[in-house]
Design an enzyme around this catalytic site. Structure first.
Site, short mmCIF file in Angstrom:
data_model
loop_
_atom_site.label_atom_id
_atom_site.label_comp_id
_atom_site.label_asym_id
_atom_site.label_seq_id
_atom_site.Cartn_x
_atom_site.Cartn_y
_atom_site.Cartn_z
N HIS A 122 0.82 -1.22 0.00
CA HIS A 122 0.00 0.00 0.00
C HIS A 122 0.85 1.27 0.00
CE1 HIS A 122 0.48 0.16 4.48
NE2 HIS A 122 0.37 1.45 4.24
N ASP A 171 -0.23 -7.62 1.98
CA ASP A 171 0.27 -6.25 1.80
C ASP A 171 1.80 -6.23 1.74
OD1 ASP A 171 0.43 -3.53 1.68
OD2 ASP A 171 -0.29 -3.15 3.72
N GLY A 265 3.53 6.24 8.40
CA GLY A 265 4.93 6.46 8.03
C GLY A 265 5.82 5.31 8.46
N SER A 267 4.76 2.21 7.94
CA SER A 267 4.37 1.12 7.03
C SER A 267 5.55 0.61 6.22
CB SER A 267 3.31 1.60 6.05
OG SER A 267 2.07 1.50 6.65
N GLY A 268 5.52 -0.69 5.98
CA GLY A 268 6.57 -1.31 5.19
C GLY A 268 7.77 -1.70 6.03
#
Ligand code: ARG
Length: 343
Positions: A122, A171, A265, A267-268
């Site tokens: 995402h 995701d 922020g 994320s990942g």
């Protein structure tokens, strides 16, 4: 072998100073990995057994090649203790990268080997111009020019085709770098779990990132870390928690009382856990979503990396063997695969 979709949408570009003109290419693969795909862990084990019988020097060399999940600058984590976190020490999370667009941080990621970074699907919607993406490794303070820092362009962005924008299932995204990273005291790969069962040996878990320290708050300049507990799916999916919306490809982590969590922020970025016996950190989750941040009974939800080992290996093999072909029209299909969620 896991049963998640192995199909991938590959967005392939050549970028960076060595390739001024962007090679706009995409590829689509719908094949599953071969059933008899080699299991690297078994191969390594067999090699170690074989080596044991001949000479210890070979064993030493083999072990050195397996280095991952180690923090050369820090001792093993004690029981010490992002929302609810604190500044990370220098070299604490050497696989953590900042993914930036036009030099602005927008998501985290984890180095899995010198050319590949694992992040969240995402993060890359609306579809980015890959030539404007940068991966920054070995950095702790984003605004500082740190000698330890290594900056790389992105050669290919591979989104997991199974990503579902409603459920946030699958995701995950893989980024192939333009040039390999050189491992150092500050830049190291994290270990990957090859099977779900391997999660059992993990104890201390931590989240890290440059995301906001409150919901809708300000992002930070210094990498933050916090210790979290892995929360079983039976708990996390209860009616008064996430109420059944979570899948078996996800992992919840936080603390029961709230107050500690990843946020926008982050994320990942990694949910990493320490295996004391092996003295290594494993990537257990990739920061994906949550309702608010650090709320009671709404912990952070992470893509459960152990379920994607074969997808991660398969994707890299496909790219290495040049299976990816140029089919630009499929890029349009890709636009619908992954939607930015403000969670
Ligand atoms: N979706 C967010 C991002 O893009 C991550 C949110 C994590 N939320 C949470 N409550 N743990 O950065």
């Amino acid at each position: 072998m896991v049963t998640i979709p192995h199909t991938t949408m590959t967005l392939a570009y050549v970028t960076g100073p060595t390739a001024p003109s962007r090679l706009f290419s995409g590829s689509w693969s719908l094949s599953h990995p071969p059933a008899a795909q080699l299991d690297m862990a078994s191969l390594r084990f067999a090699f170690l057994l074989l080596s044991l019988s001949c000479c210890p020097a070979v064993v030493w060399t083999a072990t050195q090649n397996l280095t991952c999940g180690q923090r050369p600058l820090l001792d093993s984590p004690g029981a010490s203790r992002v929302v609810g976190g604190h500044d990370a020490e220098v070299g604490a999370w050497p696989w953590q990268v900042s993914i930036q667009k036009d030099s602005r941080h927008f998501c985290g990621g984890s180095i899995i080997n010198s050319k590949w970074v694992l992040s969240a699907c995402h993060c890359f919607y609306p579809m980015p111009v890959v030539s404007r993406l940068w991966v920054v490794a070995g950095q702790r303070v984003l605004s500082a020019s740190e000698d330890s820092s290594q900056r790389r362009g992105v050669r290919r962005l591979v989104l997991n085709k199974g990503y579902n924008k409603v459920t946030h299932d699958n995701d995950l995204a893989l980024l192939q770098l333009t040039e390999p990273l050189s491992f150092s005291l500050y830049v190291q790969p994290v270990c990957l779990l090859t099977r779900e069962e391997e999660e059992a040996g993990l104890e201390l878990c931590f989240i890290s990132g440059w995301g906001t320290t409150t919901y809708k708050g300000m992002a930070v300049d210094v990498l933050q870390e916090a210790e979290v507990q892995l929360i079983p799916m039976e708990t996390c999916n209860q009616w008064d928690w996430y109420g059944g919306i979570l899948t078996q490809h996800m992992q919840c982590a936080g603390n029961e009382a709230g107050g500690i969590d990843t946020c926008q922020g982050d994320s990942g970025g990694p949910l990493q856990c320490y295996n004391e016996d092996l003295d290594r950190f494993y990537l257990v989750g990739v920061t994906s979503f949550g309702e608010g941040c650090a709320s009671v009974n709404r912990p952070g939800v992470y893509a459960r990396v152990s379920r994607y080992y074969s997808w991660v290996q398969y994707t890299q093999d496909q790219v290495r063997s040049g299976v990816a072909s140029i089919q630009p029209w499929l890029l349009l299909t890709g636009l619908t695969l992954c939607t930015m969620v403000q969670l």
